[in-house]
Design an enzyme around this catalytic site. Structure first.
Site, PDB file in Angstrom:
ATOM      1  CB  SER A   1      -0.758  -4.169   5.738  1.00  0.00           C
ATOM      2  OG  SER A   1      -1.819  -3.893   6.702  1.00  0.00           O
TER       3      SER A   1
ATOM      4  CE  LYS B   1      -4.204  -6.843   6.606  1.00  0.00           C
ATOM      5  NZ  LYS B   1      -3.073  -6.455   6.452  1.00  0.00           N
TER       6      LYS B   1
END
Length: 186
Positions: A43, A89
């Site tokens: 991600s 993230k």
């Protein structure tokens, strides 16, 4: 023979003391200063690759410094159904900021973000989410909106909503393995 036995016993106690001190120091450093992590998903590609080993510093959190927009953070996965306990993230918005997704771009407080790290991948809302999310979305107090840099392959706040700021365990600051990926994260 007593002096030799005494010396051997003393030597053993010294080694035990060194080992105990080293283990205590390692525990304290890992708990309060810096912790290694292996990145479980793609991600954050191309900023961080699957399997990259990173260091996350904890000192700023321990001293109460707030997480800022743009920081790369390590946090406990809010989606209990995933196989990954910890995620990495980028913080897109903090408490009180409003996030919107318009024409494939992220807009925070009415300003389109300049995000070269996404390599122009589009940022679209998800059709199916773990929690209901409608845009524009105002980040609740004590929460953060996080997204992966690989926007077309990231299960992030667009899926599970804003995360609790207290779930952040560190700021990802450095990739130390593999050798070709060594470097400071930004």
């Amino acid at each position: 023979m007593v002096p030799t036995q005494h010396s051997a016993l003393r030597g053993a106690f010294e080694w035990i003391a060194v080992i105990v001190i080293a283990l205590a120091a390692a525990f304290l450093i890992r708990t309060f200063v810096v912790e290694p992590f292996v990145v479980p998903t793609g991600s954050m590609e191309d900023t961080i690759e699957i399997g990259d080993q990173i260091l996350a510093q904890k000192v700023s959190l321990e001293f109460g410094q707030p997480v800022k927009q743009g920081d790369i953070v390590v946090f406990h996965n809010p989606d209990g159904t995933s196989e990954h306990d910890v995620l990495v993230k980028r913080v897109i918005a903090t408490a009180g900021q409003t996030v919107d997704l318009q024409n494939g771009k992220v807009v925070v407080d009415g300003v389109v973000l300049d995000e070269p790290y996404t390599e122009n991948k589009v940022s679209e809302p998800f059709e199916k989410t773990a929690v209901p999310i409608s845009y524009p979305y105002t980040v609740p107090e004590g929460c953060l909106w996080v997204m992966g840099d690989n926007r077309t392959n990231s299960q992030d706040s667009r899926y599970f909503g804003a995360i609790d700021a207290s779930s952040v365990t560190g700021h990802a600051v450095f990739t130390y393995w593999p050798i070709p990926h060594i470097g400071v994260l930004s």
